[in-house]
Design an enzyme around this catalytic site. Structure first.
Site, short mmCIF file in Angstrom:
data_model
loop_
_atom_site.label_atom_id
_atom_site.label_comp_id
_atom_site.label_asym_id
_atom_site.label_seq_id
_atom_site.Cartn_x
_atom_site.Cartn_y
_atom_site.Cartn_z
CG ASP A 18 -13.29 3.25 13.30
OD1 ASP A 18 -14.55 2.99 13.38
OD2 ASP A 18 -12.55 2.23 13.12
CE LYS A 104 -14.78 0.12 13.30
NZ LYS A 104 -13.35 -0.12 13.58
CB CYS A 143 -11.71 0.75 10.04
SG CYS A 143 -10.72 0.04 11.36
#
Length: 189
Positions: A18, A104, A143
């Site tokens: 990310d 995602k 995450c």
């Protein structure tokens, strides 16, 4: 403090979690120190590439009215909406055409924190002969944590590059380290 360069091979996958504009300074859900991680992550990408490892970049890729957004009752401000500048990978991140991009949290009604959550990544890595995952990125306590723990649950040897990760809440890092140790993941400072 930068870590010693890892040796990578074809049984390794570097998971860059990310590293998106909305999670870096100036973004909708910025993590302090996010921009500063890019040069070190790029060096890691170069080492992984040179060793023949698979490079995976995960990203939040939310629909415009995602369940995790505050206006839908979720915990987060609007961030990483599909096809917006905020959802784009950091512009200085050295991702090439061979980098596997994993999206995602793409469903309206389900959140996902781990790069393994409903993406098919674990099976794909096994098909490619990957046995070790090396994880870095944003955010360490959200995450990245979920990705490290899922990598272990899926049976991969897992190493977190802590110096190439940053947390939303720095006081949560000790709890993350304890969870990683309990799961059998290694942490490289």
């Amino acid at each position: 403090m930068p870590h010693a360069q890892l040796d990578y091979g074809p049984a390794d996958a570097l998971l860059v979690v990310d590293m998106q504009n909305d999670f870096c300074e100036g973004g909708a859900l910025a993590v302090a120190g996010g921009n500063a991680l890019v040069p070190g992550i790029n060096a890691e990408i170069a080492a992984a590439r040179a060793g023949g490892a698979l490079i995976v970049a995960s990203r939040d890729w939310h629909p415009i009215d995602h369940v995790s957004f505050a206006h839908r009752g979720g915990p987060w401000p609007v961030h990483c909406v599909q096809d917006t500048p905020g959802a784009a990978f950091h512009p200085d991140l050295d991702l090439d055409a061979d980098t596997l991009r994993v999206s995602k949290a793409t469903a309206f009604d389900a959140d996902a924190y781990s790069a393994f959550d409903a993406t098919g990544l674990a099976g794909y890595l096994r098909e490619r002969g990957v046995t070790r995952t090396v994880v870095c990125g944003l955010a360490l306590d959200v995450c990245v944590r979920a990705t490290v723990l899922d990598a272990r649950r899926h049976g991969f040897e897992t190493l977190l590059l802590e110096s190439l990760s940053a947390a939303v809440a720095p006081d949560a890092v000790a709890d993350c380290r304890a969870a990683f140790a309990e799961a059998g993941a290694r942490v490289m400072p």
